[in-house]
Design an enzyme around this catalytic site. Sequence first.
Site, mmCIF file in Angstrom:
data_model
loop_
_atom_site.group_PDB
_atom_site.id
_atom_site.type_symbol
_atom_site.label_atom_id
_atom_site.label_comp_id
_atom_site.label_asym_id
_atom_site.label_seq_id
_atom_site.Cartn_x
_atom_site.Cartn_y
_atom_site.Cartn_z
ATOM 1 N N LYS A 111 0.826 -1.214 0.000
ATOM 2 C CA LYS A 111 0.000 0.000 0.000
ATOM 3 C C LYS A 111 0.857 1.260 0.000
ATOM 4 C CE LYS A 111 -4.256 -1.848 1.993
ATOM 5 N NZ LYS A 111 -5.064 -1.970 3.233
ATOM 6 N N LYS A 191 -5.267 -10.174 -8.217
ATOM 7 C CA LYS A 191 -6.442 -10.399 -7.395
ATOM 8 C C LYS A 191 -7.536 -9.400 -7.798
ATOM 9 C CE LYS A 191 -8.068 -10.036 -2.684
ATOM 10 N NZ LYS A 191 -7.841 -9.689 -1.293
ATOM 11 N N LYS A 194 -11.486 -3.556 -6.703
ATOM 12 C CA LYS A 194 -12.073 -2.366 -7.292
ATOM 13 C C LYS A 194 -10.990 -1.369 -7.675
ATOM 14 C CE LYS A 194 -15.381 1.262 -6.583
ATOM 15 N NZ LYS A 194 -15.969 2.198 -5.620
#
Length: 326
Positions: A111, A191, A194
């Site tokens: 992230k 994976k 969204k």
Amino acid sequence: MKTVFSGIQPSGDMHVGNYIGAIRNWITLQDQYRSFFCVVDYHAITQDYAVKEMGRRVFDMAVDILALGVDPDKATLFVQSMVPEHTELCWVLNAVTGHGDLERMTQFKDKSEHQPENINAALFEYPVLQAADILLYKAELVPVGQDQVQHIELARRIARSFNHRWGKVFPECEPKLTPVAKVLGLDGQQKMSKSLNNHLPLAAMEDKPLRKLLGRAVTDVKRVERTDPGDPDVCNVFAWHGMFSTEEDRAWVREGCTTAGIGCVDCKGRLAERMVAHFAPYRERRAELLAHPERVKDTLHAGAEKARAVAKKTMDEVRHKLGLWR
Ligand code: TRP
């Protein structure tokens, strides 16, 4: 009876990956365990988001969870920020969490790379809040996908450290892996998510939009021409067939694909039919809930109240063990 806890981020746009990876499993577990399911909005603020959309995202997520079959008579469904004990316990757990342990979390590293302009402390802390979610309800089982196993193992270590330092309060939790460990997206590589825009939203489970989306789905890359035979075992669309189609469908696809008897369009068409049928009851229940938003609101308030009763008890115990003054 063992306790189950799981959380889902309020992306607001539930997709097939969330369903197969999480919610479908929750629906089975709610019949077997004391279950707590949570829309984790405090986790979501660790990444950039549109303030105006957050409320809607949380609500839509709750609607989808209910429409898919989580039953508030069996499981406790609630919104994280409505139970303030989550952040309270998080602070306490910080004191028994190794900084080095957090530094090793692969999701944090991913992230941070993804949003280098906003590597905030809460993003780093994320797994501690997740541990608090689980431990507050003394959950033993945590249904998650493969990507969350590291966080659950950390939660177990945190529980151990707490018990060691202040006395036993928490059981040791373990991940309960979903039967399908990873659902890949339209790119057939990453994976489904969204944020990668490679997802199949449940909002698209109608014939036309679904066929259009599936048109983008990467199949066996070696199958270039319609006349080339393909290999279903390396095809992500075939993996999706495994989740929604019948055995006969899959035999038909395997036969047709390997002999170039059918094209990818035919294979995707069959998948679209099966998915539309699979999600028809969901669509109906969702429409019903959206027509009665006050029911959803009541459910979430009742859920938060039930969760809070448990959370308060745990926090009383925690404060007592910590030796705080009252
Ligand atoms: N981190 C999880 C995810 O991104 C969501 C989550 C938050 C969670 N708290 C949890 C999952 C507690 C299981 C248990 O998917």
